[in-house]
Enzyme design. Structure first.
Site, short mmCIF file in Angstrom:
data_model
loop_
_atom_site.label_atom_id
_atom_site.label_comp_id
_atom_site.label_asym_id
_atom_site.label_seq_id
_atom_site.Cartn_x
_atom_site.Cartn_y
_atom_site.Cartn_z
N ASP A 48 -10.97 -8.73 7.67
CA ASP A 48 -12.38 -8.57 7.33
C ASP A 48 -13.08 -9.93 7.24
O ASP A 48 -14.22 -10.09 7.65
CB ASP A 48 -12.55 -7.83 6.00
CG ASP A 48 -12.67 -6.33 6.24
OD1 ASP A 48 -12.28 -5.87 7.33
OD2 ASP A 48 -13.15 -5.61 5.33
N ASP A 55 -5.36 -6.88 5.75
CA ASP A 55 -6.57 -6.14 5.39
C ASP A 55 -7.68 -7.14 5.02
O ASP A 55 -8.81 -7.06 5.50
CB ASP A 55 -6.22 -5.24 4.18
CG ASP A 55 -7.30 -4.24 3.87
OD1 ASP A 55 -8.31 -4.19 4.60
OD2 ASP A 55 -7.15 -3.50 2.87
N TYR A 70 0.83 -1.22 0.00
CA TYR A 70 0.00 0.00 0.00
C TYR A 70 0.86 1.26 0.00
O TYR A 70 0.37 2.35 -0.25
CB TYR A 70 -0.95 0.03 1.21
CG TYR A 70 -2.03 -1.03 1.17
CD1 TYR A 70 -2.22 -1.84 0.06
CD2 TYR A 70 -2.89 -1.23 2.25
CE1 TYR A 70 -3.19 -2.82 0.02
CE2 TYR A 70 -3.88 -2.19 2.21
CZ TYR A 70 -4.02 -2.99 1.10
OH TYR A 70 -5.00 -3.95 1.07
N LYS A 90 3.38 -15.49 1.46
CA LYS A 90 3.23 -16.15 0.15
C LYS A 90 4.64 -16.45 -0.31
O LYS A 90 5.07 -16.02 -1.39
CB LYS A 90 2.45 -15.21 -0.79
CG LYS A 90 2.02 -15.83 -2.10
CD LYS A 90 0.87 -16.81 -1.99
CE LYS A 90 0.55 -17.41 -3.34
NZ LYS A 90 -0.27 -18.62 -3.27
N ASP A 144 -3.24 -18.14 0.79
CA ASP A 144 -4.41 -18.82 0.20
C ASP A 144 -4.91 -19.92 1.13
O ASP A 144 -6.11 -20.06 1.39
CB ASP A 144 -4.09 -19.36 -1.21
CG ASP A 144 -2.70 -19.95 -1.32
OD1 ASP A 144 -1.90 -19.82 -0.37
OD2 ASP A 144 -2.39 -20.56 -2.36
#
Ligand code: NAD
Length: 367
Positions: free
Chosen positions: A254, A250, A143, A194, A226
């Site tokens: 959620d 992020d 980000y 990852k 994943d």
């Protein structure tokens, strides 16, 4: 009891003000009971600050926050400020306070109270009793990485670029926060990356392993993102603390929030770096926003805000007894069948924001 703690209250906008009012009642009760000793200051953020000063956060308010031991925030935003310029929007106040306080660690617990397990879209036995903590790196990663942007290539095609970067200190400091939390909880930490595809996350895994050497009592495991997302909906109770980078956090936080089924129940904390005395900047806030659709009607659920106070007691002030007592009062209130509209169930008693505050105070007094 410990010395007076300086606490800054930023109620913000919409239901932020209503849910903060309930927290103030609880703070006053706890002070009266000798459980805590706070020196409270109240400030403006978001639309409330725009109305008073023409900007969503003033330098003076930032200075006040930096001078405090912890900040408790409600929520910002609302349709009233839809037309103000982008750099003056209420939400800019939120971004600025996080940046100016150097809050790099975002802690989002996902707790499913026994009584609310049916509010989740997952089966009761998968989520009942769930208690996990997601630690998200908040100020680095893709980000913020450079280069970034959209460019037009000589052949006329357009190319979008974002860059995932992390340095050793950035990874080690967030890993330490997560290991410290794991030590206070179930001593189990899962680091999500990852590393089969992204070099930056190979470094992430190596640096988390380095920090792990100082925490021999914590069982560390690694998962690819994943797989982590699958495991979160398959068997979330296998997790205790999860640590991950900004973007993965992020998304996963959620996802974990939805396991609980109710936005009105979710607290959060954002922490800065510890100084030589172990003191950190810290901001506690509910995950929900200012809910303009129900603002000013005594309908908001104040429990996420009340649980944010419990996090503050535990993580900024080591007042574990007071935090336990408050969390137990929330549990007892739910067990009594007291509900705001967002978590209403058959056979329960519906109350408003202040009625929920009354019920928590009654249970606090009983404990
Ligand atoms: P929201 O979280 O405010 O509301 C989403 C839905 O959940 C609404 O239907 C609302 O009524 C309900 N809800 C939220 N909190 C509740 C509570 N405590 N009790 C009962 N019901 C609750 O999200 P939104 O509608 O997308 O955003 C509204 C405003 O809040 C926007 O201006 C947005 O930018 C802002 N916002 C601020 C924050 C923050 O301050 N941290 C976070 C998210 C959104």
């Amino acid at each position: 009891m410990t010395a007076k703690k300086k606490v800054m209250l930023l109620p913000g906008d919409g239901i932020g003000q209503e849910v903060m009012a309930q927290v103030v009642r609880i703070i006053e009760w706890m002070e009266g009971a000798g459980l805590i000793s706070f020196d409270l200051t109240t400030g403006l953020i978001g639309g409330a600050s725009i109305d008073a000063y023409g900007e969503p956060l003033t330098d003076a308010t930032v200075a006040n926050c930096l001078d405090c031991d912890a900040v408790l925030m409600g929520a910002v935003g609302g349709p009233k400020w839809d037309d103000v310029p982008f750099d003056k929007k209420p939400e800019r106040g939120l971004l600025r306070i996080r940046k100016d306080m150097g809050l790099f660690a975002n802690l989002r617990p996902a707790i499913v109270f026994e009584e609310l397990a049916d509010a989740s879209t997952l089966k009761r036995d998968v989520v009942a009793g769930l208690d996990i903590m997601i630690v998200r790196e908040l100020t680095g990663g893709i980000y913020f990485g450079q280069p970034r942007g959209i460019e037009t290539l000589p052949n006329g095609d357009r190319k979008g670029v974002n860059t995932l970067t992390y340095t050793t200190p950035e990874i080690q400091r967030i890993a330490k926060v997560a290991f410290d939390l794991a030590m206070k909880r179930g001593k189990k930490l899962t680091s999500v990356d990852k590393a089969n595809v992204l070099e930056c996350t190979i470094l992430w895994r190596e640096e988390v392993e380095t920090v792990a050497k100082s925490y021999p009592d914590v069982a560390l495991s690694h998962l690819y993102v994943d797989n982590a997302s699958m495991q979160l909906v398959r068997n979330p109770k296998q997790f205790d603390v999860i640590v991950t980078n900004n973007m993965f956090g992020d998304i996963l936080s959620d996802c974990a929030a939805m396991l609980t089924g109710s936005l009105g129940m979710l607290p959060s904390a954002s922490l800065g770096a510890a100084d030589e005395n172990g003191k950190r900047n810290a901001l506690y806030e509910p995950v929900h926003g200012s809910a303009p659709d129900i603002a000013g009607q005594n309908l908001a659920n104040p429990l996420a805000m009340i649980l944010s106070l419990a996090m503050m007691l535990r993580y900024s002030f080591d007042l574990d007894d007071a935090a336990d007592r408050l969390e137990n009062a929330v549990k007892a209130t739910l067990a009594d069948g007291v509900r705001t509209g967002d978590i209403m169930q058959d056979g329960c008693t519906k109350v408003g924001t202040s009625g929920m505050g009354d019920a928590v105070l009654r249970n606090l007094a009983k404990a």
